[in-house]
Design an enzyme around this catalytic site. Sequence first.
Site, PDB file in Angstrom:
ATOM      1  N   ARG A 220      -0.855  -5.565  12.203  1.00 31.79           N
ATOM      2  CA  ARG A 220      -1.823  -5.148  13.218  1.00 31.79           C
ATOM      3  C   ARG A 220      -2.103  -6.264  14.216  1.00 31.79           C
ATOM      4  O   ARG A 220      -2.382  -6.009  15.389  1.00 31.79           O
ATOM      5  CB  ARG A 220      -3.094  -4.641  12.552  1.00 31.79           C
TER       6      ARG A 220
ATOM      7  N   ARG B  50       0.833  -1.206   0.000  1.00 35.52           N
ATOM      8  CA  ARG B  50       0.000   0.000   0.000  1.00 35.52           C
ATOM      9  C   ARG B  50       0.865   1.252   0.000  1.00 35.52           C
ATOM     10  O   ARG B  50       1.778   1.371   0.802  1.00 35.52           O
ATOM     11  CB  ARG B  50      -0.923  -0.021   1.220  1.00 35.52           C
TER      12      ARG B  50
ATOM     13  N   ARG C  53       0.689   1.504  10.410  1.00 36.26           N
ATOM     14  CA  ARG C  53       0.401   1.860   9.009  1.00 36.26           C
ATOM     15  C   ARG C  53       1.693   1.725   8.207  1.00 36.26           C
ATOM     16  O   ARG C  53       2.603   2.547   8.350  1.00 36.26           O
ATOM     17  CB  ARG C  53      -0.143   3.293   8.941  1.00 36.26           C
TER      18      ARG C  53
ATOM     19  N   SER D 232     -11.834  -6.225   7.829  1.00 33.86           N
ATOM     20  CA  SER D 232     -12.926  -5.603   7.087  1.00 33.86           C
ATOM     21  C   SER D 232     -13.710  -6.678   6.366  1.00 33.86           C
ATOM     22  O   SER D 232     -13.180  -7.319   5.457  1.00 33.86           O
ATOM     23  CB  SER D 232     -12.378  -4.627   6.052  1.00 33.86           C
TER      24      SER D 232
ATOM     25  N   GLU E  16      -8.454  -0.766  13.696  1.00 30.28           N
ATOM     26  CA  GLU E  16      -9.048  -1.638  12.679  1.00 30.28           C
ATOM     27  C   GLU E  16      -8.100  -2.772  12.299  1.00 30.28           C
ATOM     28  O   GLU E  16      -6.962  -2.544  11.922  1.00 30.28           O
ATOM     29  CB  GLU E  16      -9.379  -0.800  11.437  1.00 30.28           C
TER      30      GLU E  16
END
Length: 426
Positions: free
Chosen positions: A389, A259, A274, A351, A348
Amino acid sequence: MLDAKFIRQNADLVKAGAKKKRVACDVDGFIALDSERRELGQRADELRSVQKSAGKDIAQASNEERPALLEAQKAVKTELKALEERLGAVETGMRDLQLVIPNVPADEVPEGADDTDNVEVRRVGEAPSFDFEAVDHIEIANRQGWLDIEAGARLAGSRNYVLIGDLALLEGAVLQFAFDHMIAKGFVPLSVPMLLRPEPLYGTGYFPGGEEQTYRTDDRDDLYLAGTSEVPVTALHADQILALEDLPKRYVARTTCYRREAGTYGKDTKGIYRVHQFQKVEQVILDVADEANSIEQHHAILRNSEEVMQALDLPYRVVNVCGGDLGVPHVQKFDIETWMPGRDAFGETHSASRFYDYQARRLGLRYRDAEGRVQHCHTLNNTVAASTRMLIALLENHKWGDGTVRVPEALRPYVGGREGLGRPVE
RNA sequence: GGAGGCGUGGCAGAGCGGCCGAAUGCGCCGGUUUUGAAAACCGGUUUGGGGCAACUCAACGGGGGUUCGAAUCCCUCCGCCUCCGCCA
């Protein structure tokens, strides 16, 4: 994308959906182009029909009558060519608009502008309380020599990292546990390419719109590094017509994810929350076009991931993602947010998305139903475990006062049976 | 990287610039026959757009071109195969 006929017949619903998602798009413009397209198309069909039969006449005509017929054909050809040019332009314009008209969110999706408006559905597990100094994953890892963020930056720029020793081991453990959990449920394990042509990215709805967040090779190859294996896995059967008995397709893939994180300067800069590259186990379902069934599958993939979190003794909550925080292709999305003591907040980690046939229509992903009709599939996906994460959550929730970290029972078989990682410090 | 070959319906495999959306075989679906099945025989069987419908148009890897007319000729991109070279 949505079916053109559906947009035409449900314009108000589509507009209301776009508004709920805070997505700007031109529904009326699309409908206008669509009606122009049908008009031009009919005229072009007629002309081609004339051209076709006249062509046959020319083949059989005598030498005397042929010149006149050829002359007439030329006129048809000229008109048809102009018509086809306009039709092509109209269709391109339609396509551009249609690609950004978002899927209609479910009624159950909460109103709201961004993630602060997401609605908590449930909490599971207790946030741990510590009778020692509260430290975050960076501190825990640094004390054990497990993490080198400077080295990551030297090698690959900011938002990169190197995992060392037991933390690298723990990464492998949590991924393999997640993979095995899904395989035991009957999901088919996959290893897929992540350097992709643009089509799968358009097909899954990441493009247009997500180009800035996606690494691209130079024009020698024109390939893109996907941010999630949802992209290649959902596109696996693109342009195919599957047999009813082949559905549902339930896949689990383990891949590296890339990403760019463009536009996130200054956000989550500490640690490995991140980052540009991480490992992920992802579940994807392709199934029949039945909304009730899709909703059921949505709950199933959410449950699968909750089982993983519970097995890892991690406290989390499930949120119902609001309209403004939903992506263009989504009908509804549930995030799992895991408690991260170092942030003193939920972060988070998962998802779970349901799309109905939005992705499948773009992908040409179809099946033949019991009546023999060709239908677009419904698609769904959810994270099972994303490495960085999960590591944050494991370190911060399972730390002990002496600087070591408890290994939850489910992971012990993957770390040689050890109950703790690291050695006591200070 | 170099040289050559090839891309047609679920699969295999024909196809002279007009009679080809496409032969034939296999598979699949329905029927006849049979106590049942097999075999045999008969019929059906690509996808997409438009139209209430009859019907019509498009598509032979993608895009472009030549032509009154292209699956068939030309260009280009993509993919696959074979040989040589290089490399994990």
